[in-house]
Design an enzyme around this catalytic site. Structure first.
Site, short mmCIF file in Angstrom:
data_model
loop_
_atom_site.label_atom_id
_atom_site.label_comp_id
_atom_site.label_asym_id
_atom_site.label_seq_id
_atom_site.Cartn_x
_atom_site.Cartn_y
_atom_site.Cartn_z
N GLY A 221 -23.58 -25.17 8.62
CA GLY A 221 -22.52 -24.37 7.89
C GLY A 221 -21.26 -24.32 8.68
N GLY B 68 -17.45 -22.29 9.21
CA GLY B 68 -16.86 -20.99 8.81
C GLY B 68 -15.41 -21.03 9.44
N GLY B 69 -14.55 -20.00 9.32
CA GLY B 69 -13.22 -19.99 9.77
C GLY B 69 -12.99 -20.17 11.21
N MET B 70 -13.86 -19.80 12.28
CA MET B 70 -13.59 -20.13 13.44
C MET B 70 -14.60 -21.21 14.18
SD MET B 70 -13.67 -16.07 14.85
CE MET B 70 -13.36 -16.64 16.58
N GLY B 71 -15.53 -21.51 13.60
CA GLY B 71 -16.30 -22.67 14.14
C GLY B 71 -17.63 -23.14 13.34
N VAL C 42 -21.78 -24.00 12.66
CA VAL C 42 -23.08 -23.55 13.05
C VAL C 42 -23.99 -24.73 13.04
CG1 VAL C 42 -24.83 -21.98 12.78
CG2 VAL C 42 -22.57 -21.30 12.46
N LYS D 176 -23.22 -21.76 17.55
CA LYS D 176 -21.96 -21.77 16.89
C LYS D 176 -20.82 -22.37 18.08
CE LYS D 176 -18.90 -18.66 14.38
NZ LYS D 176 -18.79 -17.41 13.72
N ASP E 210 -15.97 -7.38 8.69
CA ASP E 210 -15.99 -8.47 7.94
C ASP E 210 -17.66 -8.62 7.20
OD1 ASP E 210 -15.01 -10.51 6.32
OD2 ASP E 210 -15.45 -12.15 7.76
#
Length: 504
Positions: A29, A31-34, A36, A51, A146
């Site tokens: 998957g 996400g906003g930062m990195g 996985v 990640k 979050d």
């Protein structure tokens, strides 16, 4: 153009070995930062999740620092319901990465997409595990900030499903760390910055204010609301409008959407969703105690087992009195979910033997009180009867008895009244304070229409655990939404009629 470069860069990791240890198998998957990835340790042949910070983000110092903080936060908590981080490093290209345990399961978000409204036992199980996990995190000075269904993984562990695993501490706030205060202010907590997901943000987080553990409690309240009703308390296509609603509007009672939700569950959720942090649960442990009481009250153990949670060393170390659930009723009373009692047990850290001694003392005092009351009743009736009979005779007959005897009789006659007054005063009360920017707003009980007071005002109401009252508001042609408040402690409500007037 940047997106294509990033996508190619991310894909190139598949099939490679990072630092001679981790072979990347597939992308799990993004996400906003990195991103996985599923990987395998070259020597141990153990599956792990890695990640890796996004290519364009790896050049930003503040993002790299935040990425490090996520790894530090998750690895320092060391609680079963939080995904453990085991390693940290950099790829050959200089991208930061960390290694964590691989969880085979689905996110709570995916489960809710398939089954819009979840059963009460399922929701209580998920919420209780989240409460335990974040109580551990808060105890180490870490706030998630979050919390949302996408960051809650559900798996099967030792036959227990759903077993919760919380991930993504990427924007967590670390209250006790080694980062210099001036650096932390300059790079990570800029004034007015808003981090998080709008639908699950607390009012203070939506306003860009400093957050405390109560912010995670609010987010958990939103998740419980969504699990049991199938919808969010606040939603809109415009994110700024969602943030505004979290700060100034009151959600519809969950029970109005799903009539199967019990009143005490309603109260629990609405307490989590209070606008002011101090009106919410003081800690995740206090919330867990109410979840435990609901679990027992509605016999949810027949549908789903939480023995692994309530009997775990983690819960017992948090609340030594937790193992008294199945003891006699007097112990159950001493271990009730009332905030003041729970705080007493938690702060004093008393042992089971001490609590039993307290219970025995309480019982002896009750027995002594009953004996004294029985003796008083035996002595009192003849005097009252004698006075009643005297009132039937003429003045001359009364004179024979004499004034010397009448005086003590009056005292005895007045004692039951004083006792009744004392009992009346002992009823616990809570203070409801209502303020408004325009004075004179009528506050009333929305269920029966009875006026409570007019703003600004403070009214004392009977204190009742796990109960709510729906307040209605009326002032000229303004349309003001009703509000649900809990009756278990003092509450303050602030109304802003200018904002509500647009709805009229």
């Amino acid at each position: 153009m940047i997106t294509n470069i990033t996508a190619d860069f991310e894909e190139k990791y598949i099939g490679t070995v990072i630092n001679d240890r981790y072979k990347i198998i597939k992308l799990v998957g993004t996400g906003g930062m990195g991103s996985v990835y599923l990987a395998e340790h070259e020597i141990l042949r153990k599956k792990v999740a890695i990640k890796i910070l996004h290519y364009e983000q790896s050049k930003r110092k503040d993002t790299v620092e935040r990425f490090k903080r996520e790894a530090i936060a998750a690895s320092n908590i060391g609680q079963d319901n939080i995904v453990d981080v085991t390693d940290f490093g950099y790829t050959e290209e200089g991208n930061a990465y960390f290694v964590m345990e691989y969880v085979e399961g689905r996110s709570l978000a995916d489960v809710m997409k398939e089954q819009r409204v979840l059963p009460l036992e399922f929701a209580v199980s998920v919420a209780a595990q989240i409460a335990v996990a974040l109580y551990s995190a808060h105890g180490k000075g870490i706030i998630h900030r979050d919390l949302k269904p996408e960051n809650i993984l559900l798996t099967n562990k030792d036959g227990n499903y759903p077993f919760v695993k919380i991930v993504d501490f990427g924007i967590s706030k670390i209250l006790q760390d080694d980062v210099k205060p001036d650096e932390r202010l300059r790079t990570l907590t800029k004034s007015g910055a808003i981090f998080g997901t709008p639908e699950y943000m607390s009012p203070e987080q939506a306003a860009g204010e400093s957050v405390e553990p109560a912010s995670d409690i609010y987010s958990l309240g939103v998740i419980m609301y969504e699990m049991l009703t199938g919808r969010l308390p606040f939603f809109d296509d415009n994110y700024m409008k969602i943030l505004h609603k979290h700060q100034y509007e009151f959600p519809e009672l969950p029970g109005n959407i799903n009539p199967d939700i019990p009143s005490d569950v309603n109260a629990l959720i609405m307490k989590c969703l209070e606008k002011k942090p101090f009106n919410r649960y003081g800690t995740m442990m206090l919330l867990l105690n109410d979840l435990k009481n609901i679990y027992l009250k509605y016999n949810l153990e027949e549908k789903i087992s939480l023995a692994f949670l309530f009997n775990s060393g983690t819960v017992r170390s948090m609340n030594p009195a937790a193992d008294m659930i199945s003891s006699e009723e007097i112990i159950r009373m001493l271990n009730s979910s009332q905030d003041d009692k729970v705080k007493h047990v938690s702060i004093e850290n008393r042992s089971s033997g001490t609590v039993l001694k307290v219970a025995v003392v309480c019982i002896l005092l009750i027995v002594a009180g009953i004996a004294a009351y029985t003796f008083f009743r035996k002595q009192n009736p003849p005097m009252v009867a004698e006075r009643t009979e005297l009132s039937k005779y003429d003045t001359a007959k009364s004179t024979e008895v004499g004034t010397e005897k009448e005086k003590p009789e009056k005292k005895h006659a007045e004692q039951p009244k004083k006792a009744a007054a004392s009992v009346k005063k002992s009823v616990p009360m809570m203070k409801l304070t209502v303020n408004s920017n325009i004075p004179g707003v009528r506050v009333f009980n929305n269920e029966n229409g009875k006026t409570i007071c007019k703003t600004p005002c403070t009214k004392k109401l009977p204190r009742k655990e796990s109960e709510v009252i729906i307040l209605g508001f009326e002032y000229e042609d303004y349309s003001i939404k009703p509000m649900a408040v809990t009756l278990d402690k003092d509450m303050t409500v602030n109304l802003n009629l200018k904002q509500e007037a647009d709805n009229g």
